[in-house]
Enzyme design. Structure first.
Site, short mmCIF file in Angstrom:
data_model
loop_
_atom_site.label_atom_id
_atom_site.label_comp_id
_atom_site.label_asym_id
_atom_site.label_seq_id
_atom_site.Cartn_x
_atom_site.Cartn_y
_atom_site.Cartn_z
N ASP A 1 -0.69 -5.32 9.15
CA ASP A 1 -1.71 -4.34 8.81
C ASP A 1 -2.91 -5.13 8.30
O ASP A 1 -2.81 -5.83 7.28
CB ASP A 1 -1.16 -3.41 7.71
CG ASP A 1 -2.14 -2.32 7.32
OD1 ASP A 1 -3.26 -2.30 7.86
OD2 ASP A 1 -1.78 -1.50 6.46
N TRP B 1 0.87 -1.18 0.00
CA TRP B 1 0.00 0.00 0.00
C TRP B 1 0.91 1.24 0.00
O TRP B 1 1.77 1.36 0.90
CB TRP B 1 -0.85 -0.05 1.27
CG TRP B 1 -1.86 1.02 1.42
CD1 TRP B 1 -2.74 1.47 0.48
CD2 TRP B 1 -2.14 1.77 2.62
NE1 TRP B 1 -3.55 2.44 1.02
CE2 TRP B 1 -3.19 2.64 2.33
CE3 TRP B 1 -1.59 1.78 3.91
CZ2 TRP B 1 -3.72 3.52 3.27
CZ3 TRP B 1 -2.11 2.65 4.84
CH2 TRP B 1 -3.16 3.51 4.52
C1 LIG Z 1 -3.39 -1.94 3.45
C2 LIG Z 1 -4.17 -0.84 4.08
N1 LIG Z 1 -3.88 -0.47 5.32
C3 LIG Z 1 -4.56 0.49 5.94
C4 LIG Z 1 -5.56 1.16 5.31
C5 LIG Z 1 -6.22 2.23 6.13
O1 LIG Z 1 -7.47 2.62 5.87
P1 LIG Z 1 -8.21 3.72 6.72
O2 LIG Z 1 -7.20 4.69 7.22
O3 LIG Z 1 -9.17 4.32 5.77
O4 LIG Z 1 -8.87 3.00 7.85
C6 LIG Z 1 -5.90 0.83 3.99
C7 LIG Z 1 -6.92 1.56 3.25
O5 LIG Z 1 -6.95 1.69 2.08
C8 LIG Z 1 -5.18 -0.21 3.37
O6 LIG Z 1 -5.46 -0.60 2.13
#
Ligand SMILES: Cc1ncc(COP(=O)(O)O)c(C=O)c1O
Length: 394
Positions: free
Chosen positions: A208, A127
């Site tokens: 994560d 990500w």
């Molecule tokens: C791998 C991953 N980690 C964390 C997140 C965190 O999402 P949020 O901050 O919207 O809860 C996302 C969102 O796209 C993600 O794809």
């Protein structure tokens, strides 16, 4: 004062969303931004969330601050959801955070405080926000091989070989399920091999988990996280409620630090609360409260699980339809990986120029690295996408 500020490059996903909005074609297909969409392209508020909000509106009689770590009931409910009974509750320190991103950020800060020279091993690709926040915090980033362009599955031998170069004091960042951006995941035997390497090297895992319930099911998607947490001496988990509760804008997430040493747990808890205090004081409560209400009420929980399951299976159906249509049009099985991938995303594994061709010719918007949001499809658009993929010579 502000002369030294520089313009930042636009976020690729948000820039793509902007291009999509500006495209006048009615046939355009948005496979960009990572939110769940139903067959009508709508991101609904889940039924259980609506019911909980209604109940909350009727019963909440104060909005006074919670605690720095957030409401302890939220921690209890989320720790149970993610970890089940894999570890003792008193081995987990936790704080509520603004979304999963907040949890990731606080985790990085925690590690920076504890071990400033730590190297973060991240999957290639991962990500993009992982890398961008790590760079912002001036932490060391190492990439481990993950996605095989050839099989569109995990390059597991490459991954293990690269993880073996980690050492005590390093952190290995893993996606608990539904890998973003590729959709390719490890099976439990492979997870066990990763754990063996972690134990050999002494590197600490950070997991994560942002899509629990979007892959193989709520329990199945947490299985790897639970296995890791139960097997290693220390582990960090960042979990998001944005996707599985559909409460993206409420900014609801949790950071857990697990240590099988109760002395360390107290220190972790104090440090996490300290970090919240430094960054934003009290974490947002509304989404966390809804999640707690849903997870602790039998009726709301059952309804939430049923709706989440419908979301999950609708994405699996779309995956299968797309793989079948591509098989039919191309006469080959080379797109079978789309049905094997899990979660909202699949990396098609093609070049940026082919991604651009599909955008220009067919109005199909996927990220330049060929990540597609499967939830952006429906029964009508699957054949359109499949034809565009074959026509582009993918
Ligand atoms: C791998 C991953 N980690 C964390 C997140 C965190 O999402 P949020 O901050 O919207 O809860 C996302 C969102 O796209 C993600 O794809």
């Amino acid at each position: 004062m502000f002369e030294r500020l520089q313009t930042r490059p636009a976020d690729a996903i948000l820039a793509l969303a902007q291009m999509y909005r500006a495209d006048p074609r009615s046939t355009k297909i948005d496979l960009g931004v990572g939110v769940y969409k139903d067959a009508n392209g709508h991101t609904p508020v889940m039924r259980a969330v609506k019911s909980a909000e209604h109940k909350l509106w009727e019963t909440q009689d104060t909005k006074v601050y919670t605690s720095l770590a957030g409401d302890p009931a939220f921690s209890d409910a989320m720790i149970a959801l993610v970890l089940g009974d894999a570890v003792a509750r008193d081995s987990v320190a936790s704080v509520a955070t603004p979304g999963g991103t907040g949890a990731v950020r606080q985790a990085f800060e925690l590690i920076r405080m504890a071990q400033p020279g730590a190297r973060f091993f991240v999957s290639d690709p991962t990500w993009p926000n992982h890398i961008s926040i790590l760079n912002y915090l001036e932490m060391n980033v190492e990439r481990y091989r993950y996605f095989s362009e050839e099989t569109r599955g995990v390059d597991f031998d490459g991954m293990l070989a690269d993880l073996k170069t980690a050492r005590a004091g390093d952190v290995v960042l893993l996606h608990g399920c539904c890998h973003n951006p590729t959709g390719a995941n490890l099976n439990l035997t492979e997870w066990q091999a990763v754990i063996d390497v972690l134990l050999e090297t002494g590197a600490v895992p950070m997991i994560d988990i942002a899509y629990q319930g979007f892959g193989d099911g709520l329990e199945e998607d947490a299985a790897a996280t639970r296995l890791v947490a139960a097997s290693v001496p220390e582990c960090i988990i960042a979990a998001s409620c944005s996707k599985n509760f559909g409460i993206y804008r409420e900014r609801t997430g949790i950071l857990m630090a697990i240590s099988h040493n109760t002395e360390a747990r107290k220190l972790h808890q104090d440090t996490l609360a300290f970090l919240n205090r430094q960054n934003y004081s009290f974490p947002p409560d509304h989404g966390a409260r809804l999640v707690t209400m849903i997870l602790t009420d039998d009726e709301l929980r059952a309804d939430w699980k049923a709706e989440l399951e419908a979301v999950r299976t609708s994405m699996l159906d779309l995956r299968q339809q797309l793989a079948d249509e591509l098989q039919r049009l191309s006469g080959s099985d080379r797109f079978g990986f789309l049905a094997q991938h899990r979660g909202m995303f699949s990396r098609l594994g093609t070049t940026p120029d082919k991604v651009e061709t599909m955008r220009e010719k067919n109005g199909i918007y996927m990220i330049g690295d060929s990540r597609m949001n499967i939830a952006g499809l429906n029964a009508e658009t699957v054949p359109v996408l499949a034809k565009a993929i074959v026509d582009a010579g993918v």
